[in-house]
Design a protein around this motif. Structure first.
Motif, short mmCIF file in Angstrom:
data_model
loop_
_atom_site.label_atom_id
_atom_site.label_comp_id
_atom_site.label_asym_id
_atom_site.label_seq_id
_atom_site.Cartn_x
_atom_site.Cartn_y
_atom_site.Cartn_z
N GLY A 295 39.40 42.04 44.60
CA GLY A 295 40.84 42.07 44.34
C GLY A 295 41.24 41.44 43.04
O GLY A 295 42.43 41.40 42.70
N THR A 296 40.25 40.94 42.25
CA THR A 296 40.56 40.26 40.99
C THR A 296 39.57 40.71 39.91
O THR A 296 38.64 41.46 40.16
N ASN A 297 39.80 40.19 38.71
CA ASN A 297 38.84 40.35 37.62
C ASN A 297 38.18 39.01 37.27
O ASN A 297 37.70 38.81 36.16
N LYS B 165 30.19 52.77 29.96
CA LYS B 165 31.23 51.74 30.09
C LYS B 165 31.44 51.35 31.55
O LYS B 165 31.04 52.06 32.47
N SER B 166 32.06 50.19 31.72
CA SER B 166 32.47 49.75 33.05
C SER B 166 33.96 50.01 33.22
O SER B 166 34.67 50.32 32.25
N HIS B 167 34.42 49.86 34.46
CA HIS B 167 35.83 50.13 34.78
C HIS B 167 36.41 48.91 35.49
O HIS B 167 36.47 48.87 36.73
N PRO B 168 36.85 47.91 34.74
CA PRO B 168 37.28 46.65 35.33
C PRO B 168 38.54 46.72 36.17
O PRO B 168 38.82 45.79 36.94
N THR B 169 39.32 47.79 36.05
CA THR B 169 40.56 47.87 36.83
C THR B 169 40.30 48.12 38.31
O THR B 169 41.20 47.92 39.13
N TYR B 170 39.09 48.54 38.66
CA TYR B 170 38.75 48.76 40.07
C TYR B 170 38.22 47.44 40.65
O TYR B 170 37.20 46.92 40.20
N SER B 171 38.94 46.92 41.65
CA SER B 171 38.64 45.57 42.10
C SER B 171 38.47 45.44 43.61
O SER B 171 38.50 44.34 44.13
N ILE B 172 38.25 46.55 44.34
CA ILE B 172 38.10 46.44 45.79
C ILE B 172 36.74 45.84 46.16
O ILE B 172 36.55 45.36 47.28
N SER B 173 35.79 45.86 45.24
CA SER B 173 34.43 45.41 45.50
C SER B 173 34.11 44.19 44.64
O SER B 173 34.86 43.83 43.73
#
Length: 551
Positions: free
Chosen positions: A256-258, A294-302
């Motif tokens: 849920g966070t970065n 690239k990575s996708h930091p906006t996805y935070s469920i995991s």
């Protein structure tokens, strides 16, 4: 896909994500796939999407659900990509490992010999929480192997990860001739939660790694990456290439966070690697270009961030001059070895294939194909003088002394067998509740499988598993022993065939359908779509009046 004469390019978009048993409700996947919110706004879409997930929720109730319907993640991706005319080619799941391959509809008839495989590495190979699942297929004649892996976790388990890799490479066995192992393929894409961590567990804390990330010292940090080190040492993944990550470590985050979870040392656990065989064919050159990573930091469920990469694989027709230069220089001083005529194998124990052509016949039929080689000699300088004369080279190939080229070597002539397709006679109407006989033509040179079948699909099908009914075809191999030589020759030539579907096939009215012909070796075997009929409607014939209905 783009074409120039016979040359072609295919774009493949790969995603790997450890989803930590989470479900995709209320989750937008557009940014992850690099697509717009509306399909009308999309441009330059890839030809294939390959989705590799780890730690998909595999509780018993979900496993039972998946027997009857697609996994919830696959459904989510399918709904999104269906709008863009993609079709699920194959899905393979082993507990929490899930691999799905999507292709644009226009490519369906050019995908052959699709097969899945899996290898368990958890608990010494008896448990599937760790390991790999894969899909291999032929795309316009070249061979591709896609491997989604989840290796042993934790910083101190480096040797276990190396052992997992070796076990997967050794135990992954396919049933396609000359492509039985992962690295037999022209292209290999290996991705997943590979779980490699950073060295210096005793000297570098999680807080220090986080500080280096915040200072953008990624180049310094990646030098401590275990995967990079074992590749350099040749201990694992040495046959694969990787553009070094220029994005921050993708593990471990507070869900849920970065923000990194300081209970674990941040690491690049989620990776995408690739390999292409150099000069496997005499008449084409295969290359690959990685256009994004690239990575996708906006996805935070995991606690992991997803990673994506896009590749363009390229096939260029014409004499492969790189191959011929290597071959000619190598064989200029090579002593030819006379083999016993009674032996079917060469000095390395490989089976010798009889030459298909004599030198004279080869010159007649294929002289133009090697014209670029002749031009290279004509325009070259010192290198050209070192090359074997063209006529001698052709004779060597044709007479079986091609340095292993035609005598069981690693190089061969590239051929796109997808040009051979089943052609259905147009179906004007399908009558529900009655037997329906269809007609189709089998092309010359087409090899029927022992379990070929024809399925009925809705016109807008979004997965090759969505058949409504099917009938097995009558295999040539089943009746070959019943026929004389003339009849067998006729069956190997172009010929029309009829097949009748039972009156028990029930199709809803008001929908249009298509027939799909699959070449197949049977359950969990090798399959390929080789024919698609026109779209047709279904009707129910009104019953004829009986004497009792007449006043």
């Amino acid at each position: 896909m783009s074409r120039c004469d016979n040359d072609w390019n295919v774009k493949i978009y790969i995603v790997t994500w450890n989803v930590s048993t989470k479900f995709p409700e209320n989750l937008s996947l557009h940014k992850l796939l690099g697509i717009e919110s509306s399909s009308q706004l999309d441009s330059d879409l890839p030809d294939f999407f390959v989705i590799g997930l780890q730690e998909v929720n595999a509780q018993p109730q979900n496993t039972l659900y998946n027997l009857f319907k697609d996994d919830l993640w696959t459904q989510k991706f399918k709904e999104l990509l269906k709008e863009r005319d993609y079709v699920v080619i194959k899905t393979e799941q082993m507990q929490g490992l899930l691999l799905s391959v999507f292709a644009r509809r226009k490519h369906l008839l050019h995908l052959r010999q699709v097969e899945t495989e899996y290898t368990r590495t958890g608990l010494g190979g008896i448990w599937g929480n760790k390991g790999a699942v894969s899909v291999r297929l032929n795309v316009y004649g070249c061979t591709i192997c896609l491997v989604n892996a989840h290796l042993a976790a934790h910083d101190h388990m480096l040797e276990e990860r190396i052992n997992d890799y070796e076990k997967i490479v050794q135990e992954h066995k396919f049933h396609v001739k000359e492509k039985e192992t992962i690295f037999d393929h022209d292209y290999v894409f290996w991705f997943g939660d590979l779980n490699f961590r950073l060295t210096g567990e005793a000297t570098t804390s999680a807080e220090e790694i986080r500080a280096m990330v915040n200072r953008d010292e990624l180049k310094k940090l990646i030098e401590r990456d275990q995967l990079l080190l074992v590749r350099r040492e040749g201990r694992a993944f040495q046959k694969l290439n990787e553009r070094l990550p220029q994005f921050p470590p993708t593990f471990k985050f507070e869900p849920g966070t970065n923000e990194y979870d300081m209970k674990r040392r941040p690491a690049w656990t989620d990776r995408i690697l690739y390999a292409v065989k150099e000069n496997p064919y005499r008449n084409v050159k295969l290359t690959v270009e990685q256009t994004s990573y690239k990575s996708h930091p906006t996805y935070s469920i995991s606690d992991h961030k997803p990673v994506s990469s896009e590749f363009t694989i390229k096939c260029r027709f014409g004499a492969n001059t790189d191959f011929y230069r290597t071959y000619a220089i190598k064989n200029r001083t090579k002593k030819r070895t006379s083999l016993p005529k009674t032996s079917p194998r060469d000095i390395r124990g490989r089976v010798i294939r009889k030459p298909q052509y004599s030198g004279e016949r080869f010159r007649t039929n294929h002289y133009e194909r090697f014209n670029s080689y002749r031009l290279a000699i004509a325009n070259g300088t010192e290198l050209a003088q070192k090359l074997t004369p063209f006529d001698d080279l052709v004779t060597d190939f044709c007479d079986g002394d091609g340095g292993g080229v035609t005598s069981g070597g690693d190089t061969q002539v590239y051929e796109d067998t997808t040009e051979r397709t089943i052609v259905f006679k147009p179906i004007e109407l399908w009558l529900v509740g009655e037997p329906n006989t269809i007609q189709y033509t089998i092309p010359a040179g087409f090899e029927e499988g022992p379990a070929d079948w024809i399925g009925i699909y809705r016109e807008d099908f979004s997965s090759l598993s969505e058949y409504l009914a099917y009938e097995y075809t009558e295999s040539y191999k089943d009746k070959q022993h019943q026929l004389n030589e003339t009849q067998q020759h006729q069956l190997r030539s172009t010929r029309p065939v009829e097949l009748t579907f039972s009156e028990n096939v029930s199709l809803p009215l008001g929908t249009r359908y298509q027939l799909l012909y699959f070449q197949s070796t049977g359950t969990r075997g090798v399959t390929g779509l080789v024919g698609i009929s026109n779209c047709f409607a279904v009707e129910k014939r009104c019953p004829s009046p009986s004497f009792d209905d007449i006043d």
